[in-house]
Write a protein that holds these residues in place. Sequence first.
Motif, short mmCIF file in Angstrom:
data_model
loop_
_atom_site.label_atom_id
_atom_site.label_comp_id
_atom_site.label_asym_id
_atom_site.label_seq_id
_atom_site.Cartn_x
_atom_site.Cartn_y
_atom_site.Cartn_z
N ARG A 147 -27.29 -40.31 10.04
CA ARG A 147 -26.27 -40.33 11.09
C ARG A 147 -25.07 -39.42 10.77
N THR A 148 -24.72 -39.29 9.50
CA THR A 148 -23.48 -38.61 9.16
C THR A 148 -23.63 -37.24 8.50
N THR B 43 -23.36 -33.61 10.54
CA THR B 43 -22.00 -33.25 10.95
C THR B 43 -21.14 -32.93 9.73
#
Length: 176
Positions: free
Chosen positions: A36-37, A40
């Motif tokens: 998810r992280t 980015t």
Amino acid sequence: MGVAADLSYALPRATAVHRAVRSVAATRPGAAALARTLPTLDRTVARLTRGRTTACALLSGLPVLVLTTTGRRTGALRSTQLIGVPVGDTVALLGTNFGQAATPGWVLNLESDPRATVGHGPRTVAVRARAASPTERGEVLALAEQVYVGYPRYFTRARHRRVRIFLLENATGDGA
């Protein structure tokens, strides 16, 4: 020369901190958080350092490749940051997607159009991806486990789907 040499892609020796980060990242919660992280965060660190490094490289000590494919539905260029596995004079990419259920989009894009570019640091080369043969697949899996402890765990968690493995070959001179 091969893709690995053209990119100066090599695996540095891991520190104790790098090994600890890799162990945490290989766990189910660690992989879920990273899925998810990390994309980015990697793009942000790469932008701030003008492409010299990524969050993944800083935290884990693993060098990051930037694979740019052509979107199979949109035709737009799509860039993804991945860990490559050096195999002889080339590099292999494993479509593990952190052990998640879905096949990553870059895999589907390469299956649709195997022409891509891959960059590492200041170097970028045109490549053609091809699926690893059964023999090559076994070799890549053995090497992948030495590169990152999480790969075998990701394969176990993604056992309901076939994880694709690609070998990158120089596209120079093949009409690509």
